[in-house]
Design a protein around this motif. Structure first.
Motif, PDB file in Angstrom:
ATOM      1  N   UNK B  23       0.825  -1.197  -0.049  1.00  0.00           N
ATOM      2  CA  UNK B  23       0.022  -0.102  -0.084  1.00  0.00           C
ATOM      3  C   UNK B  23       0.991   1.281  -0.176  1.00  0.00           C
ATOM      4  N   UNK B  24       0.957   1.885  -1.118  1.00  0.00           N
ATOM      5  CA  UNK B  24       2.030   2.901  -1.491  1.00  0.00           C
ATOM      6  C   UNK B  24       1.515   4.164  -1.386  1.00  0.00           C
ATOM      7  N   UNK B  25       2.229   5.106  -0.546  1.00  0.00           N
ATOM      8  CA  UNK B  25       2.158   6.556  -0.908  1.00  0.00           C
ATOM      9  C   UNK B  25       1.197   7.150   0.095  1.00  0.00           C
ATOM     10  N   UNK B  26       0.510   6.440   1.162  1.00  0.00           N
ATOM     11  CA  UNK B  26      -0.543   6.793   1.927  1.00  0.00           C
ATOM     12  C   UNK B  26       0.080   7.713   3.150  1.00  0.00           C
ATOM     13  N   UNK B  27      -0.745   8.557   3.744  1.00  0.00           N
ATOM     14  CA  UNK B  27      -0.120   9.169   4.834  1.00  0.00           C
ATOM     15  C   UNK B  27      -0.807   8.325   6.124  1.00  0.00           C
ATOM     16  N   UNK B  28       0.167   7.550   6.611  1.00  0.00           N
ATOM     17  CA  UNK B  28      -0.306   6.697   7.566  1.00  0.00           C
ATOM     18  C   UNK B  28      -0.471   7.147   9.196  1.00  0.00           C
ATOM     19  N   UNK B  35       1.755  10.436  15.374  1.00  0.00           N
ATOM     20  CA  UNK B  35       2.247  10.850  14.229  1.00  0.00           C
ATOM     21  C   UNK B  35       1.390  10.260  12.971  1.00  0.00           C
ATOM     22  N   UNK B  36       1.465  11.127  11.932  1.00  0.00           N
ATOM     23  CA  UNK B  36       1.033  10.818  10.348  1.00  0.00           C
ATOM     24  C   UNK B  36       2.251  11.045   9.577  1.00  0.00           C
ATOM     25  N   UNK B  37       2.419   9.780   9.110  1.00  0.00           N
ATOM     26  CA  UNK B  37       3.831   9.839   8.391  1.00  0.00           C
ATOM     27  C   UNK B  37       3.372   8.982   7.035  1.00  0.00           C
ATOM     28  N   UNK B  38       3.923   9.804   5.968  1.00  0.00           N
ATOM     29  CA  UNK B  38       3.774   9.061   4.549  1.00  0.00           C
ATOM     30  C   UNK B  38       4.908   7.937   4.224  1.00  0.00           C
ATOM     31  N   UNK B  39       4.354   6.907   4.365  1.00  0.00           N
ATOM     32  CA  UNK B  39       5.153   5.553   4.045  1.00  0.00           C
ATOM     33  C   UNK B  39       4.284   4.452   3.353  1.00  0.00           C
ATOM     34  N   UNK B  40       4.827   3.425   3.342  1.00  0.00           N
ATOM     35  CA  UNK B  40       4.398   2.284   2.597  1.00  0.00           C
ATOM     36  C   UNK B  40       3.830   1.215   3.384  1.00  0.00           C
TER      37      UNK B  40
END
Lengths: 568, 568
Positions: B23-28, B35-40
């Motif tokens: 799952x690519x590119x979401x703000x997790x 935290x909200x971190x853009x990662x896969x």
């Protein structure tokens, strides 16, 4: 909850009959809401039955002016490291407010296997504290280690229904874990859904993901806040460690405060703390004090010492707070900021002055655990070339550096001096005759040697010094007495602490142990060991091949990062 | 963790082989650190295997611009109250991001006992959601209730090893609990150490202490923040309820924010929410939105909808966060503030468009549960004097007031009008012929009647109206069709929602149910039921003798606070 007696307890809670005792007038620290509320606590059969001034007790305990906290919890401790019997640890730590211990008896297991674990369980059955056990997961710590016993999944199965066994002890074999080594997976699967202690200093990225995937629920090895955050992001609970050698509290607590982290994922532990340090500075109360000194609110620090740990180990329906149905384990403080412990109650009983009775029989096989051949002088020789691997001691840390240096030499053999000490580790469980030799910087002992049969995790006989004669004398003395610590200067044995129980613990009493240890430590510093390096603790960790970066075992120097022996 | 496949999953985590999907590119949204971190996020076999952009997937799912949260959890729901089949609830609520339900099937148990519970378990086995069950603890809700079946500790024992059974369902019988009634203690002891849902509206002081002493771990009945704080102080976890009838979120969330409470002891639930309300305003996503509207940080609201609930039910090693080893249940949001659900994944699979297939066989005994004798006109007579007890409806609440009033009358019998409605409850399980009659203020229906076989918790046939003829017609119609809701105006049946499954649920499909319900509700308001009073939901609760203050049962009016029938 004791549902056999629930009917009686419920009557007390409803105010129909008086409580056995009411703790009156204390300022009660509420770890759920963060409030401090002056109220009374009713206790019957060792259980908290109700909160409120309306309760009346057959006995009333006046706590006016005092703060009342839940009993403190050490989230991860190897109680063998105190060097006294488990009961004597309780005697000392109860004065610090500790009422619960999450124990990993892996020192005992490494020396004596299931017999060692049974000793810990048995010795802590009737102490005024709750002692829970995690099953040592890595005995031996690595497959090639020369320890005393193997403790595998089949043996663990005998303990899984013991209500005092909570889960799997610290998983040091991260390589076996992340590569799904069958023996490790068998242990992990056995404790599926239960807490699994981690031990992953510096583990990061893909390997940390794989480690957490294996169900490891916590870590106590973080030494900086970046490491904390990487582990928290993956859901690990962080035990903030403040022991004798590893002191990680300050950077972590400062990080929590600076980033305003939710603290519910944090608790305190000591991991390894000598009894004299507990006597001098305290136990979990010391962690609370130090956190407050860093700027943390006292109630938040108390939460990390109580309910958070209880929740992590699924004990919160029994321990960790002052609420109905929970065990009446309390600490009364004279002062909140200084965490000045006044009285300590376990199941409602004042246990501040508990006195331990050592009781291991003289003929116990646990008293006969040093089995090593005499060491010949030439076994301490170390051939050296232009450049040699050297274990670099880092003050206030148990991780070591791995450096290379040109060592002082005579006839092609390492000649220790005050800059480069010699270290030797002698196998002491099965008379194999193995001796590993290496060089250490930063220990700086001059004119003598120190030896120990406490040497994590295999507990072979380790000795460090600046001359072979004193090192040999120290080795021989510990073989003679069946284990302990000894310090030799210029051919004379100056101080010895016999540790007859598995070569790890003394039952001579805290005062005796403490007096001799203090003298030995002071003397070691006098002989050159720098402040910031705890001579005995540090020596006890130099043979542990699961902590970075370079270690020494009976088979030689071991590169922890490469997971191979130097020269392989 | 699936240790059968751990070796493969560990290889993925270590980056040795590709993940099934990334799952690519979401703000997790990280519920541990806030935290909200853009990662896969890498997923294999439905399990989250690793977090980080370094992972490569056989399939890659583009989440650019979206927020990725853990799947939402409803901490306490009677899914029978949706009036559709469990699978159809899942179909609707999955669009709202709900992937986990903590279900108390006590409506089904009250009508059909273990068969009802088995139906719920069976129907939710293969839906794209995690449905866990709490064992209904109070079936019947009170010893004298006229319900369908008794569900006792002996029957519960058959379920205790079911991995989908998490603990004891809401303990409504607080009197039996705090007085240690043996039948209640047997159930409490059976689930010792496991979560035990509470149900204690307004319980306070000594009785609350006794209730918590019994090991009740949570409560979802708080309607104001003072009540919340009293329960939190004793360690209870608070489910903030926002359902169809009871809407408690706003005062509680505002209280949390005003007092800066630690939120870890709070989560969200719906308790009872009709399917049309879920369709219209949402499910747990609605709770999150409403909390944000009150001023809560979105990540904190998401924590209350995910990890806090998972932790309370000891599910956090499987659910509630985006971390390695957990199930790949995700909600992708277009926007964080509005919680606009874009896609929903269960075990890594997009289930946003799941379509339920009703499947209860036509010959199932669960379709034949209305067993009541025909009601004779004189059975609806209510003799009245100068002053009568009246159930007072309180808008937006399910608690009622208990007032006394002089009722309109003809020949000494109560003559309902638009101010004082008549209510009757007809026993419908065992043909006993019992009918209880009373008066209600605040419902205000004119020119007709509404009847229901959904009537918590015993689910007898309830009817409310301003004239006996329409009430009798409504009763007869529901007897004919085997249960449901019906609305009658001036001798004509205008709207009916058949609920053939236990008289509680329809398998006619959401659209059909929803259309008819909407029409019926609109018509009821047209006939005088005030806004703020949900006509069907309110009617369904007027026969529940465990919620204050005055209720009606087939045996007559019941004073909940005095725990006795009026006139006793």
């Amino acid at each position: 909850m004791d549902f056999q007696n629930f009917s009686k307890l419920a009557k007390v809670a409803r105010g129909e009959i008086p409580a056995e005792m009411v703790f009156r007038g204390g300022k009660v620290v509420n770890v759920f809401t963060g409030e401090i509320i002056e109220t009374s606590v009713a206790v019957t059969n060792g259980t908290i039955v109700g909160i409120g001034d309306q309760y009346v007790g057959e006995t009333e305990i006046d706590l006016a002016g005092k703060y009342l906290c839940p009993g403190f919890i050490d989230g991860h401790i190897h109680l063998e490291s105190t060097m006294v019997t488990p009961a004597e640890l309780v005697e000392q730590a109860v004065k610090c407010g500790t009422t619960t211990y999450i124990v990993d008896p892996h020192e005992a297991a490494n020396v004596s296997g299931a017999d060692g674990i049974d000793y810990i369980l048995h010795e802590t059955e009737n102490v005024p504290a709750n002692v829970f056990v995690m099953m040592p997961s890595c005995v031996p710590s690595l497959p090639f280690e020369d320890n005393g016993c193997i403790f595998d999944a089949a043996e663990m199965k005998n303990y899984i229904n013991n209500p005092r066994v909570l889960g799997l002890g610290e998983v040091m074999d991260y390589v076996g874990t992340v590569t799904a080594a069958p023996m490790m997976v068998e242990k992990l699967a056995l404790f599926d859904g239960m807490p699994k202690d981690g031990h992953a200093p510096g583990l990061s990225g893909n390997e940390l993901n794989a480690y957490v995937l294996a169900g490891i629920t916590n870590d106590h090895e973080c030494s900086n806040f970046d490491e904390v955050m990487e582990k928290r992001r993956l859901g690990m609970h962080i035990h903030i460690r403040e022991g004798s050698a590893a002191r990680n509290l300050e950077p972590i607590v400062r990080g929590i405060l600076q980033t305003k982290q939710d603290i519910s994922g944090f608790s305190f532990c000591t991991d390894d703390k000598h009894i004299e340090d507990i006597h001098t500075e305290g136990h979990i109360d010391h962690c609370i004090r130090k956190a407050i000194a860093c700027g943390m609110q006292p109630v938040d620090a108390i939460r990390m010492a109580t309910i958070h740990t209880a929740e992590h180990y699924h004990l919160h329906h029994r321990l960790g707070a002052i609420a109905p149905g929970l065990q009446a384990d309390f600490v009364a403080l004279d002062d909140l900021e200084t965490v000045a412990v006044s009285r300590v109650f376990h199941k409602g009983v004042d246990v501040s002055s508990f006195h331990a009775q050592p009781k291991l029989p003289m003929d116990s096989p646990l008293r006969q655990t040093v089995h090593s051949l005499p060491v010949q002088p030439e076994q301490l020789n170390l051939s050296v070339g232009e450049s040699c691997a050297v274990i670099r001691v880092i003050p206030n840390e148990i991780i070591t550096g791995h450096k290379t240096a040109k060592l002082p030499q005579e006839n092609g053999l390492f000649a220790a001096d005050s800059t480069y000490s010699k270290i030797a580790v002698v196998e002491r469980h099965h008379n194999t005759g193995k001796v590993g030799v290496g060089a250490v910087s930063g220990f700086n002992i001059r004119g003598g040697a120190i030896a120990s049969t406490v040497a994590h995790d295999s507990h072979n006989l380790s000795v460090i010094g600046d001359n072979d004669a004193d090192m040999l004398l120290a080795i021989e003395h510990l073989r003679d007495i069946g284990g302990g610590y000894t310090l030799v200067e210029n051919g004379k044995i100056l101080h010895t602490v016999p540790l007859p129980i598995m070569g790890l613990m003394s039952d001579a009493g805290f005062d005796t142990v403490q007096a001799e240890l203090s003298a030995m430590i002071a003397k070691a510093h006098e002989m050159g060991v720098p402040e910031g390096v705890s001579p005995l603790t540090l020596l006890s960790f130099l043979a542990l091949p699961v902590i970075p970066a370079l270690r020494i075992t009976p088979r030689g120097l071991f590169d922890v990062e490469q997971m191979k022996f130097i020269g392989e």
